[in-house]
Design an enzyme around this catalytic site. Structure first.
Site, PDB file in Angstrom:
ATOM      1  N   ILE A  82       0.836  -1.201   0.000  1.00 59.64           N
ATOM      2  CA  ILE A  82       0.000   0.000   0.000  1.00 59.64           C
ATOM      3  C   ILE A  82       0.875   1.257   0.000  1.00 59.64           C
ATOM      4  O   ILE A  82       1.695   1.448   0.897  1.00 59.64           O
ATOM      5  CB  ILE A  82      -0.944   0.012   1.230  1.00 59.64           C
ATOM      6  CG1 ILE A  82      -1.819  -1.250   1.233  1.00 59.64           C
ATOM      7  CG2 ILE A  82      -1.801   1.280   1.223  1.00 59.64           C
ATOM      8  CD1 ILE A  82      -2.727  -1.405   0.025  1.00 59.64           C
ATOM      9  N   LYS A  83       0.663   2.076  -1.027  1.00 62.97           N
ATOM     10  CA  LYS A  83       1.444   3.310  -1.132  1.00 62.97           C
ATOM     11  C   LYS A  83       0.695   4.410  -0.381  1.00 62.97           C
ATOM     12  O   LYS A  83      -0.503   4.632  -0.606  1.00 62.97           O
ATOM     13  CB  LYS A  83       1.617   3.674  -2.610  1.00 62.97           C
ATOM     14  CG  LYS A  83       2.936   4.334  -2.912  1.00 62.97           C
ATOM     15  CD  LYS A  83       3.132   4.399  -4.413  1.00 62.97           C
ATOM     16  CE  LYS A  83       4.422   5.087  -4.760  1.00 62.97           C
ATOM     17  NZ  LYS A  83       4.515   5.322  -6.199  1.00 62.97           N
ATOM     18  N   ILE A  84       1.430   5.067   0.499  1.00 63.87           N
ATOM     19  CA  ILE A  84       0.834   6.064   1.393  1.00 63.87           C
ATOM     20  C   ILE A  84       1.587   7.386   1.231  1.00 63.87           C
ATOM     21  O   ILE A  84       2.824   7.380   1.253  1.00 63.87           O
ATOM     22  CB  ILE A  84       1.002   5.606   2.877  1.00 63.87           C
ATOM     23  CG1 ILE A  84       0.402   4.215   3.100  1.00 63.87           C
ATOM     24  CG2 ILE A  84       0.473   6.641   3.849  1.00 63.87           C
ATOM     25  CD1 ILE A  84      -1.049   4.193   3.418  1.00 63.87           C
TER      26      ILE A  84
END
Ligand code: G3P
Length: 217
Positions: A82-84
């Protein structure tokens, strides 16, 4: 050093993956929008092509929303990261996701402090943006070198993804200063494996071989 592809173009991913050099894929909302395909559909397809981590970015700006999105996205495939975005809310979400065992890639890193905080929050990966930092007159490569030093000093397992890579020199220098990964747009791939002197050398070898064969007839 690992190589990721920075794209959601599945044709390009399949082609370059066939070389056996693709360790993962990174995307962002701009990259996904370029393909004009449904987010879930394209991420699932990429995950089925590539064995390594595939980064898919959340679009919520609040931690609760990011975590909720992440919980849904990770169900699409086993190799999703998951890119945050690197914000206060992003750090909070990264912390929560890390406790849940969900892998994260904290993106849009432009300073050592940002990278350090993301690592402390439990980020699996941090993505300093080389090209965009260079655009402001500050060296992206120097940032990567400093981030590596900090991660090593404190024994963080967080890996650095050199992102916003625009020229082959970015990849070369990132490898020299210890980036764990470079994520490369497909358009740059050819500039990494090709060299005019290699082409010239092959042409010369072929010509010499041909005349030698001729002399043997
Ligand atoms: O990996 C981040 C990348 O997608 C951004 O690249 O060239 O838009 O700064 P760029």
């Amino acid at each position: 050093m690992k190589f990721f592809l920075d794209t959601a173009d599945v044709t390009a991913i399949k082609k370059i993956n066939a070389l056996g050099l693709v360790d993962g894929v990174t995307t962002n909302p701009t990259i996904i929008a370029k393909e004009g395909r449904v987010f879930e559909e394209v991420i699932k397809e990429i995950c089925s092509i590539v064995d390594g981590p595939v980064s898919a970015e959340v679009t919520s700006l609040e931690a609760d929303g990011m975590v909720a999105e992440a919980k849904e996205i990770v169900q699409w495939a086993e190799n999703i990261v998951i890119k945050i975005p690197m914000t206060e809310e992003g750090l909070k979400a990264t912390n929560e996701l890390s406790k849940l065992g969900i892998k994260t890639n904290v993106t849009l890193i432009f300073s050592v402090a940002q990278g350090l905080l993301a690592a402390k929050a439990g980020a699996t990966f941090i993505s300093p943006f080389l090209g965009r930092l260079d655009d402001t007159g500050t060296s992206g490569i120097e940032l990567v070198a400093k981030l590596r030093e900090v991660l090593d000093t404190y024994g963080f397992s967080t890996e650095i993804i050199a992102a916003s890579v625009r020229i082959s020199e970015h990849v070369e220098k990132a490898s020299l200063v210890g980036a764990h990964i470079a994520t490369v747009p497909p358009s740059l791939y050819q500039t990494l494996w090709s060299h005019p002197l290699t082409d010239k050398g092959i042409a010369q070898f072929m010509a010499d071989w041909e005349s030698f064969q001729g002399g043997n007839k």
